[in-house]
Each structure stands twice: as structure tokens, then as C-alpha cells.
Design a protein around this motif. Structure first.
Motif, PDB file in Angstrom:
ATOM      1  N   LYS A 119       0.846  -1.196   0.000  1.00  0.00           N
ATOM      2  CA  LYS A 119       0.000   0.000   0.000  1.00  0.00           C
ATOM      3  C   LYS A 119       0.880   1.244   0.000  1.00  0.00           C
ATOM      4  O   LYS A 119       1.834   1.346   0.765  1.00  0.00           O
ATOM      5  CB  LYS A 119      -0.896  -0.004   1.235  1.00  0.00           C
ATOM      6  N   GLY A 120       0.577   2.176  -0.899  1.00  0.00           N
ATOM      7  CA  GLY A 120       1.302   3.439  -0.978  1.00  0.00           C
ATOM      8  C   GLY A 120       2.507   3.433  -1.902  1.00  0.00           C
ATOM      9  O   GLY A 120       3.052   4.494  -2.214  1.00  0.00           O
ATOM     10  N   MET A 121       2.945   2.272  -2.361  1.00  0.00           N
ATOM     11  CA  MET A 121       4.091   2.224  -3.284  1.00  0.00           C
ATOM     12  C   MET A 121       3.677   2.716  -4.655  1.00  0.00           C
ATOM     13  O   MET A 121       2.523   2.592  -5.058  1.00  0.00           O
ATOM     14  CB  MET A 121       4.635   0.795  -3.398  1.00  0.00           C
ATOM     15  N   LYS A 122       4.661   3.275  -5.380  1.00  0.00           N
ATOM     16  CA  LYS A 122       4.369   3.843  -6.689  1.00  0.00           C
ATOM     17  C   LYS A 122       5.518   3.581  -7.657  1.00  0.00           C
ATOM     18  O   LYS A 122       6.688   3.663  -7.273  1.00  0.00           O
ATOM     19  CB  LYS A 122       4.143   5.351  -6.550  1.00  0.00           C
ATOM     20  N   LEU A 123       5.162   3.262  -8.899  1.00  0.00           N
ATOM     21  CA  LEU A 123       6.114   3.307 -10.004  1.00  0.00           C
ATOM     22  C   LEU A 123       5.965   4.706 -10.583  1.00  0.00           C
ATOM     23  O   LEU A 123       4.923   5.041 -11.150  1.00  0.00           O
ATOM     24  CB  LEU A 123       5.779   2.274 -11.084  1.00  0.00           C
ATOM     25  N   GLU A 124       6.973   5.519 -10.411  1.00  0.00           N
ATOM     26  CA  GLU A 124       6.914   6.910 -10.870  1.00  0.00           C
ATOM     27  C   GLU A 124       6.825   6.971 -12.394  1.00  0.00           C
ATOM     28  O   GLU A 124       6.982   5.960 -13.080  1.00  0.00           O
ATOM     29  CB  GLU A 124       8.143   7.674 -10.364  1.00  0.00           C
ATOM     30  N   ASP A 125       6.604   8.158 -12.920  1.00  0.00           N
ATOM     31  CA  ASP A 125       6.482   8.348 -14.365  1.00  0.00           C
ATOM     32  C   ASP A 125       7.622   7.660 -15.104  1.00  0.00           C
ATOM     33  O   ASP A 125       8.795   7.822 -14.755  1.00  0.00           O
ATOM     34  CB  ASP A 125       6.502   9.842 -14.714  1.00  0.00           C
ATOM     35  N   HIS A 126       7.251   6.880 -16.115  1.00  0.00           N
ATOM     36  CA  HIS A 126       8.220   6.186 -16.963  1.00  0.00           C
ATOM     37  C   HIS A 126       7.532   5.857 -18.287  1.00  0.00           C
ATOM     38  O   HIS A 126       6.327   6.054 -18.435  1.00  0.00           O
ATOM     39  CB  HIS A 126       8.732   4.907 -16.274  1.00  0.00           C
ATOM     40  N   LYS A 127       8.300   5.352 -19.235  1.00  0.00           N
ATOM     41  CA  LYS A 127       7.778   4.950 -20.544  1.00  0.00           C
ATOM     42  C   LYS A 127       8.173   3.504 -20.815  1.00  0.00           C
ATOM     43  O   LYS A 127       9.275   3.079 -20.475  1.00  0.00           O
ATOM     44  CB  LYS A 127       8.347   5.830 -21.663  1.00  0.00           C
ATOM     45  N   ALA A 128       7.270   2.753 -21.431  1.00  0.00           N
ATOM     46  CA  ALA A 128       7.567   1.390 -21.876  1.00  0.00           C
ATOM     47  C   ALA A 128       8.090   1.461 -23.310  1.00  0.00           C
ATOM     48  O   ALA A 128       7.577   2.234 -24.126  1.00  0.00           O
ATOM     49  CB  ALA A 128       6.317   0.530 -21.812  1.00  0.00           C
ATOM     50  N   LYS A 129       9.095   0.670 -23.616  1.00  0.00           N
ATOM     51  CA  LYS A 129       9.660   0.655 -24.973  1.00  0.00           C
ATOM     52  C   LYS A 129       8.768  -0.085 -25.956  1.00  0.00           C
ATOM     53  O   LYS A 129       8.845   0.127 -27.157  1.00  0.00           O
ATOM     54  CB  LYS A 129      11.035  -0.003 -24.960  1.00  0.00           C
ATOM     55  N   HIS A 130       7.914  -0.968 -25.422  1.00  0.00           N
ATOM     56  CA  HIS A 130       7.051  -1.798 -26.274  1.00  0.00           C
ATOM     57  C   HIS A 130       5.602  -1.697 -25.785  1.00  0.00           C
ATOM     58  O   HIS A 130       5.362  -1.426 -24.618  1.00  0.00           O
ATOM     59  CB  HIS A 130       7.496  -3.268 -26.206  1.00  0.00           C
ATOM     60  N   PRO A 131       4.642  -1.952 -26.677  1.00  0.00           N
ATOM     61  CA  PRO A 131       3.258  -2.006 -26.219  1.00  0.00           C
ATOM     62  C   PRO A 131       3.137  -3.035 -25.091  1.00  0.00           C
ATOM     63  O   PRO A 131       3.752  -4.104 -25.150  1.00  0.00           O
ATOM     64  CB  PRO A 131       2.472  -2.458 -27.453  1.00  0.00           C
ATOM     65  N   THR A 132       2.357  -2.699 -24.076  1.00  0.00           N
ATOM     66  CA  THR A 132       2.274  -3.527 -22.874  1.00  0.00           C
ATOM     67  C   THR A 132       0.818  -3.720 -22.464  1.00  0.00           C
ATOM     68  O   THR A 132       0.000  -2.812 -22.589  1.00  0.00           O
ATOM     69  CB  THR A 132       3.041  -2.840 -21.718  1.00  0.00           C
ATOM     70  N   LYS A 133       0.511  -4.903 -21.969  1.00  0.00           N
ATOM     71  CA  LYS A 133      -0.804  -5.186 -21.377  1.00  0.00           C
ATOM     72  C   LYS A 133      -0.575  -5.394 -19.892  1.00  0.00           C
ATOM     73  O   LYS A 133       0.284  -6.164 -19.477  1.00  0.00           O
ATOM     74  CB  LYS A 133      -1.407  -6.439 -21.997  1.00  0.00           C
ATOM     75  N   LEU A 134      -1.334  -4.658 -19.061  1.00  0.00           N
ATOM     76  CA  LEU A 134      -1.249  -4.781 -17.612  1.00  0.00           C
ATOM     77  C   LEU A 134      -2.528  -5.467 -17.118  1.00  0.00           C
ATOM     78  O   LEU A 134      -3.626  -5.060 -17.478  1.00  0.00           O
ATOM     79  CB  LEU A 134      -1.117  -3.400 -16.970  1.00  0.00           C
ATOM     80  N   LEU A 135      -2.364  -6.497 -16.297  1.00  0.00           N
ATOM     81  CA  LEU A 135      -3.477  -7.228 -15.696  1.00  0.00           C
ATOM     82  C   LEU A 135      -3.285  -7.226 -14.185  1.00  0.00           C
ATOM     83  O   LEU A 135      -2.221  -7.606 -13.691  1.00  0.00           O
ATOM     84  CB  LEU A 135      -3.516  -8.669 -16.212  1.00  0.00           C
ATOM     85  N   VAL A 136      -4.299  -6.774 -13.455  1.00  0.00           N
ATOM     86  CA  VAL A 136      -4.239  -6.768 -11.996  1.00  0.00           C
ATOM     87  C   VAL A 136      -4.650  -8.155 -11.493  1.00  0.00           C
ATOM     88  O   VAL A 136      -5.789  -8.577 -11.695  1.00  0.00           O
ATOM     89  CB  VAL A 136      -5.161  -5.688 -11.393  1.00  0.00           C
ATOM     90  N   LEU A 137      -3.713  -8.855 -10.865  1.00  0.00           N
ATOM     91  CA  LEU A 137      -4.005 -10.174 -10.301  1.00  0.00           C
ATOM     92  C   LEU A 137      -4.674 -10.053  -8.941  1.00  0.00           C
ATOM     93  O   LEU A 137      -5.538 -10.849  -8.590  1.00  0.00           O
ATOM     94  CB  LEU A 137      -2.721 -10.997 -10.183  1.00  0.00           C
ATOM     95  N   GLU A 138      -4.235  -9.059  -8.170  1.00  0.00           N
ATOM     96  CA  GLU A 138      -4.885  -8.759  -6.897  1.00  0.00           C
ATOM     97  C   GLU A 138      -4.560  -7.331  -6.510  1.00  0.00           C
ATOM     98  O   GLU A 138      -3.546  -6.787  -6.916  1.00  0.00           O
ATOM     99  CB  GLU A 138      -4.463  -9.738  -5.793  1.00  0.00           C
ATOM    100  N   GLY A 139      -5.462  -6.716  -5.769  1.00  0.00           N
ATOM    101  CA  GLY A 139      -5.189  -5.379  -5.271  1.00  0.00           C
ATOM    102  C   GLY A 139      -6.073  -4.299  -5.845  1.00  0.00           C
ATOM    103  O   GLY A 139      -7.122  -4.545  -6.437  1.00  0.00           O
ATOM    104  N   ASP A 140      -5.582  -3.070  -5.692  1.00  0.00           N
ATOM    105  CA  ASP A 140      -6.318  -1.865  -6.057  1.00  0.00           C
ATOM    106  C   ASP A 140      -5.271  -0.800  -6.360  1.00  0.00           C
ATOM    107  O   ASP A 140      -4.478  -0.449  -5.492  1.00  0.00           O
ATOM    108  CB  ASP A 140      -7.208  -1.458  -4.878  1.00  0.00           C
ATOM    109  N   LEU A 141      -5.252  -0.303  -7.602  1.00  0.00           N
ATOM    110  CA  LEU A 141      -4.217   0.629  -8.045  1.00  0.00           C
ATOM    111  C   LEU A 141      -4.814   1.797  -8.805  1.00  0.00           C
ATOM    112  O   LEU A 141      -5.928   1.719  -9.306  1.00  0.00           O
ATOM    113  CB  LEU A 141      -3.212  -0.076  -8.965  1.00  0.00           C
ATOM    114  N   ILE A 142      -4.017   2.866  -8.920  1.00  0.00           N
ATOM    115  CA  ILE A 142      -4.344   3.989  -9.790  1.00  0.00           C
ATOM    116  C   ILE A 142      -3.294   4.031 -10.898  1.00  0.00           C
ATOM    117  O   ILE A 142      -2.091   4.131 -10.637  1.00  0.00           O
ATOM    118  CB  ILE A 142      -4.331   5.333  -9.032  1.00  0.00           C
ATOM    119  N   TYR A 143      -3.784   3.934 -12.135  1.00  0.00           N
ATOM    120  CA  TYR A 143      -2.935   4.063 -13.320  1.00  0.00           C
ATOM    121  C   TYR A 143      -3.103   5.491 -13.820  1.00  0.00           C
ATOM    122  O   TYR A 143      -4.229   5.953 -14.027  1.00  0.00           O
ATOM    123  CB  TYR A 143      -3.367   3.052 -14.382  1.00  0.00           C
TER     124      TYR A 143
END
Length: 98
Positions: free
Chosen positions: A36-60
Motif C-alpha cells: 500500500k502506498g508504493m508507486k512506479l513513478e512516471d516512466h515509458k515502456a519501450k514496447h506495447p504492454t498489457k497490464l493485468l491486476v491479479l490482486e489489489g487496487d491501483l491507480i494508473y
């Protein structure tokens, strides 16, 4: 074992824990764990990416827009677009790139 390793490392972590799950010639599958409270700060992916939440609650966050993602929600992340991800509670996500 990969998910168990992530959860064990999160006990002492102050930033998200990432592990490679499967890597091929033209793709990569990653797992990220968040407390809870951890963040991946602003960044860019080099390739198209699919994100799937397996568990939890996040803000994209992407392009001045916030999207709440909960268990089993998914989102496509375009290549070279600045984005971030923050955990509202303990979370585990699967990323597929390529």
C-alpha cells in the motif's frame, strides 16, 4: 514460486518488487508486487504492454487521466507514453510486453 518470492521480498521493501516471469525472443512477461502506498513513478515502456491486476487496487495515471484498476482489470499501455502506477493497497500485477 515467483509470486511467493515477490510477496516475501515486499515484507522489507520500500519500492515495488519486479520479477521476470517468462521471456522469449519477442516478448517479456513480468510480475510486479506493491505494498500500500508504493508507486512506479512516471516512466515509458519501450514496447506495447498489457497490464493485468491479479490482486489489489491501483491507480494508473497517463496523460492527465487517472484510471482505477482492481482485481482482474486490465489496460493496454502504448509504447513511449509516460505513465505511472500507484497502489491503494497490497497489489500484484502481470505485465506482458511485446
Amino acid at each position: 514460486m515467483t509470486i511467493n518470492e515477490i510477496k516475501e521480498q515486499l515484507k522489507d521493501a520500500d519500492k515495488p518488487v519486479a520479477k521476470s516471469f517468462h521471456v522469449g525472443e519477442k516478448f517479456k512477461v513480468l510480475l510486479f508486487g506493491f505494498n500500500k502506498g508504493m508507486k512506479l513513478e512516471d516512466h515509458k515502456a519501450k514496447h506495447p504492454t498489457k497490464l493485468l491486476v491479479l490482486e489489489g487496487d491501483l491507480i494508473y495515471h497517463m496523460e492527465k487521466k487517472d484510471i482505477r484498476l482492481k482485481q482482474y482489470d486490465e489496460i493496454d499501455i502504448p509504447a513511449n507514453v509516460t505513465h505511472s502506477l500507484g497502489a491503494l493497497k497490497e497489489s500484484l500485477v502481470l505485465l506482458t510486453q511485446g
